[in-house]
Design an enzyme around this catalytic site. Structure first.
Site, PDB file in Angstrom:
ATOM      1  N   LYS A   6      33.366  67.446  62.727  1.00 18.06           N
ATOM      2  CA  LYS A   6      32.395  67.586  63.823  1.00 18.06           C
ATOM      3  C   LYS A   6      31.942  69.038  63.760  1.00 18.06           C
ATOM      4  O   LYS A   6      32.536  69.916  64.374  1.00 18.06           O
ATOM      5  CB  LYS A   6      33.074  67.271  65.153  1.00 18.06           C
TER       6      LYS A   6
ATOM      7  N   GLU B 102      41.912  78.184  66.517  1.00 14.85           N
ATOM      8  CA  GLU B 102      41.540  79.569  66.197  1.00 14.85           C
ATOM      9  C   GLU B 102      40.504  79.964  67.239  1.00 14.85           C
ATOM     10  O   GLU B 102      39.395  79.435  67.240  1.00 14.85           O
ATOM     11  CB  GLU B 102      40.896  79.645  64.808  1.00 14.85           C
TER      12      GLU B 102
ATOM     13  N   CYS C 102      34.325  86.695  65.410  1.00 16.51           N
ATOM     14  CA  CYS C 102      35.545  86.608  66.229  1.00 16.51           C
ATOM     15  C   CYS C 102      36.379  87.880  66.100  1.00 16.51           C
ATOM     16  O   CYS C 102      37.045  88.294  67.045  1.00 16.51           O
ATOM     17  CB  CYS C 102      36.357  85.382  65.840  1.00 16.51           C
TER      18      CYS C 102
ATOM     19  N   GLU D 193      35.594  88.696  75.768  1.00 18.42           N
ATOM     20  CA  GLU D 193      34.908  88.656  74.474  1.00 18.42           C
ATOM     21  C   GLU D 193      33.408  88.514  74.740  1.00 18.42           C
ATOM     22  O   GLU D 193      32.981  87.540  75.357  1.00 18.42           O
ATOM     23  CB  GLU D 193      35.407  87.455  73.665  1.00 18.42           C
TER      24      GLU D 193
HETATM   25  P1  NAD Z   1      32.605  76.616  71.315  1.00 13.39           P
HETATM   26  O1  NAD Z   1      34.006  76.563  71.780  1.00 13.39           O
HETATM   27  O2  NAD Z   1      31.522  76.570  72.333  1.00 13.39           O
HETATM   28  O3  NAD Z   1      32.280  75.422  70.318  1.00 13.39           O
HETATM   29  C1  NAD Z   1      33.006  75.243  69.125  1.00 13.39           C
HETATM   30  C2  NAD Z   1      32.946  73.797  68.704  1.00 13.39           C
HETATM   31  O4  NAD Z   1      33.633  72.990  69.663  1.00 13.39           O
HETATM   32  C3  NAD Z   1      31.538  73.215  68.595  1.00 13.39           C
HETATM   33  O5  NAD Z   1      31.476  72.388  67.458  1.00 13.39           O
HETATM   34  C4  NAD Z   1      31.417  72.387  69.858  1.00 13.39           C
HETATM   35  O6  NAD Z   1      30.513  71.319  69.769  1.00 13.39           O
HETATM   36  C5  NAD Z   1      32.834  71.875  70.022  1.00 13.39           C
HETATM   37  N1  NAD Z   1      33.215  71.459  71.383  1.00 13.39           N
HETATM   38  C6  NAD Z   1      32.756  71.945  72.561  1.00 13.39           C
HETATM   39  N2  NAD Z   1      33.386  71.323  73.591  1.00 13.39           N
HETATM   40  C7  NAD Z   1      34.255  70.438  73.050  1.00 13.39           C
HETATM   41  C8  NAD Z   1      35.207  69.526  73.579  1.00 13.39           C
HETATM   42  N3  NAD Z   1      35.390  69.394  74.893  1.00 13.39           N
HETATM   43  N4  NAD Z   1      35.937  68.802  72.726  1.00 13.39           N
HETATM   44  C9  NAD Z   1      35.796  68.943  71.386  1.00 13.39           C
HETATM   45  N5  NAD Z   1      34.908  69.786  70.822  1.00 13.39           N
HETATM   46  C10 NAD Z   1      34.157  70.536  71.643  1.00 13.39           C
HETATM   47  O7  NAD Z   1      32.501  77.920  70.406  1.00 13.39           O
HETATM   48  P2  NAD Z   1      31.214  78.553  69.749  1.00 13.39           P
HETATM   49  O8  NAD Z   1      30.386  79.135  70.860  1.00 13.39           O
HETATM   50  O9  NAD Z   1      30.589  77.593  68.809  1.00 13.39           O
HETATM   51  O10 NAD Z   1      31.862  79.713  68.863  1.00 13.39           O
HETATM   52  C11 NAD Z   1      32.150  80.961  69.363  1.00 13.39           C
HETATM   53  C12 NAD Z   1      33.639  81.139  69.565  1.00 13.39           C
HETATM   54  O11 NAD Z   1      34.347  80.854  68.366  1.00 13.39           O
HETATM   55  C13 NAD Z   1      34.002  82.574  69.907  1.00 13.39           C
HETATM   56  O12 NAD Z   1      34.911  82.597  70.980  1.00 13.39           O
HETATM   57  C14 NAD Z   1      34.663  83.089  68.639  1.00 13.39           C
HETATM   58  O13 NAD Z   1      35.573  84.138  68.830  1.00 13.39           O
HETATM   59  C15 NAD Z   1      35.328  81.866  68.127  1.00 13.39           C
HETATM   60  N6  NAD Z   1      35.608  82.000  66.693  1.00 13.39           N
HETATM   61  C16 NAD Z   1      36.905  82.219  66.312  1.00 13.39           C
HETATM   62  C17 NAD Z   1      37.219  82.382  64.959  1.00 13.39           C
HETATM   63  C18 NAD Z   1      38.633  82.635  64.501  1.00 13.39           C
HETATM   64  O14 NAD Z   1      38.872  82.622  63.309  1.00 13.39           O
HETATM   65  N7  NAD Z   1      39.587  82.856  65.378  1.00 13.39           N
HETATM   66  C19 NAD Z   1      36.198  82.311  64.011  1.00 13.39           C
HETATM   67  C20 NAD Z   1      34.889  82.096  64.433  1.00 13.39           C
HETATM   68  C21 NAD Z   1      34.614  81.937  65.789  1.00 13.39           C
END
Ligand code: NAD
Length: 489
Positions: free
Chosen positions: A173, A248, A282, A383
């Site tokens: 997904k 993550e 991140c 963040e």
């Molecule tokens: P997000 O949490 O909004 O979305 C991430 C994914 O989760 C998307 O595919 C989204 O559709 C899905 N999603 C949303 N709600 C869901 C649910 N209830 N159930 C299942 N899936 C769901 O994050 P984002 O805005 O896409 O990304 C930014 C975040 O990602 C930042 O906080 C960043 O720090 C983090 N990030 C972390 C790393 C790491 O390695 N630790 C790497 C990249 C990004």
């Protein structure tokens, strides 16, 4: 719009909800489509389940699985320019960054190709001559892989490559914000010969498609990269069926500078640490923590250099930084800037949208620096995930360590100093999953990546990144069975 891939077939999504993918440079529509329907979600999980329970992939010799991953790496090399171009259109990052992403993805596939057949388990000496005891690793089952929008292809590769190497099947997904290269990768997996049903990919947002997958009883594991609140929701959703969950999450990463560091090197690296990909990283070094004698000069020079960063179209040669990914993300950044002003931070650079006429359609924001901040401020605690750098000051080593650990996150951090003893002491004391000494940002597929505290609970990359997708089984073989005569009647 890319079609979905379920049970080895490409089809148009049939759900009611619609999705638009925008180019963040000018808000033009790159693609639009329906989202996966509940029936398609069911079909994808069923396909992955059947491929795991009865298909060839989990039973394929590990060396052959590795060979397939190597073919994927070769295809990535072949299609590098096209994939990088699409990644730039979709995310807004510069073409240089997108090319590095594709190279990194290729390296990840090669690393897990090599690792696939190296895991022979372990022989256990039970002290009993008639027993052969071994611990073996087996594929885990059906994995749901959920990715964020900032490094869509890279983050997906950190999951797909080890999951495949370990013999699992999966439903992907991808982020709904920047999904295009994820579908390109699945096309390459198909071309490389992944059997039908092993890899499935659905199109849709978190609520419509992500959430049902995380609750599904036929799914064994969820590997998620994204925001803290979503990670918490996924852990809760998985409780009903006791899935394995690896998350993550975000970071609020300290970049600690002692005054004995080389000034030019620190200025240059501090800018890259936070403003690369418009801060949407991140591990962005968003908290610069500077020792007193260097503080004023460093703040002034970083402010001067930040004001000169060239924003533009990621496809153009001279562009140093692209836009934010969406209007919503820019609104979030503007809210953080307003809160920093309200809480008394001193603005040193940026703090507004750019003035250039050619940047007005896209989601641009000037690289922003706030000095004289403190831990009570929202912009320091949370963040921001955008082009905002905050600068704090310290005097002693103990203070620096305390500031560096004063965050609910624990993804990464750095220490800059010419004193090697101090470098090791500070690196040892920081509660973060990655610590750089006199550097910021590099990673390699061979070394684990992940967070302490609320930055996550698993590890990607390295041998641990493979173990995340394996079950561990102890096989006890009694070579000379005989009655035990415990019950004597
Ligand atoms: P997000 O949490 O909004 O979305 C991430 C994914 O989760 C998307 O595919 C989204 O559709 C899905 N999603 C949303 N709600 C869901 C649910 N209830 N159930 C299942 N899936 C769901 O994050 P984002 O805005 O896409 O990304 C930014 C975040 O990602 C930042 O906080 C960043 O720090 C983090 N990030 C972390 C790393 C790491 O390695 N630790 C790497 C990249 C990004």
């Amino acid at each position: 719009m890319p079609e979905q891939y379920i049970a080895g077939r490409w089809t148009e999504p049939a759900g009611d909800a619609r999705l638009e993918v925008l180019n963040p440079f000018d808000a033009s529509v790159l693609a639009e489509s329906a989202q996966a329907s509940p029936d398609e979600i069911e079909a994808a999980v069923r396909a992955a389940r059947e491929a795991f329970d009865t298909g060839p992939w989990p039973r394929t010799p590990a060396a052959e699985r590795g060979a397939l991953l190597r073919r994927v790496a070769d295809l990535l090399v072949r299609d590098k320019e096209e994939i990088a171009r699409v990644e730039t259109l979709d995310t807004g990052k510069t073409l240089v960054e997108s090319r590095i992403d594709v190279d990194d993805v290729t390296a990840v596939f090669r690393y897990y190709a090599d690792l696939a057949d190296k895991d022979a388990g372990r022989i256990v000496d039970t002290g009993q001559a008639h027993v052969r005891s071994r611990v073996v690793h087996e594929p885990l089952g059906v994995c749901v892989l959920i990715t964020p929008w900032n490094y869509p292809l890279l983050q997906l590769s950190w999951k797909v490559a080890p999951a495949l190497a370990a013999g699992n099947t999966m439903v992907i997904k991808p982020t709904e914000v920047t999904p295009l290269t994820s579908f390109m990768l699945v096309r390459l997996l198909e071309e490389a010969g992944v059997p039908a049903g092993v890899v499935n990919i659905l199109l849709g947002d978190g609520r419509t498609v992500g959430a049902p997958l995380t609750e599904h009883p036929a799914v064994d594991m969820v590997s998620f990269t994204g925001g803290l609140a979503t990670g918490q929701a996924i852990i809760r959703a998985s409780a009903g069926t006791i899935k394995r969950v690896a998350v993550e999450l975000g970071g609020k990463n300290p970049n600690i500078v002692f005054a004995d560091s080389d000034f030019e090197t620190v200025v240059d690296n501090a800018l890259t640490a936070v403003f690369l990909h418009a801060g949407q990283v991140c591990s962005a070094g968003a908290r610069l923590i500077v020792q007193e004698p260097m503080y004023d000069d460093l703040v002034a020079e970083i402010g001067r250099r930040a004001a000169r960063i060239r924003l533009g179209n990621g496809l153009d040669e001279g562009t140093e930084s692209g836009p934010l990914v969406s209007a919503a993300q820019r609104a979030k950044i503007e809210d953080f800037v307003a809160s920093a002003h309200a809480e008394g931070a001193r603005l040193v650079a940026g703090g507004h949208r750019p003035d250039e006429p050619e940047l007005q359609k896209g989601y641009f924001y000037r690289p922003t620096v706030f000095a004289d901040v403190h831990r009570g401020m929202r912009v320091v605690r949370e963040e921001t995930f955008g082009p905002i750098l905050t600068v704090e000051r310290f005097t002693t080593e103990q203070e620096a360590i305390a500031l560096g650990n004063d965050t609910e996150y624990g993804l990464s951090g750095a220490v800059w100093t010419a004193d090697i003893g101090r470098a090791e002491r500070v690196a040892g004391a920081l509660r973060h999953g990655t610590v750089w000494i006199n550097d910021f940002g590099p990673y390699v597929p061979m070394a684990e990546w992940g967070g302490f505290k609320r930055s996550g609970n698993g590890r990607e990359l390295g041998p641990t990144g493979l173990a995340e997708y394996q079950e561990t089984k102890h096989v006890w073989h009694n070579t000379t069975p005989a009655p035990v005569r415990w019950f004597t009647a």
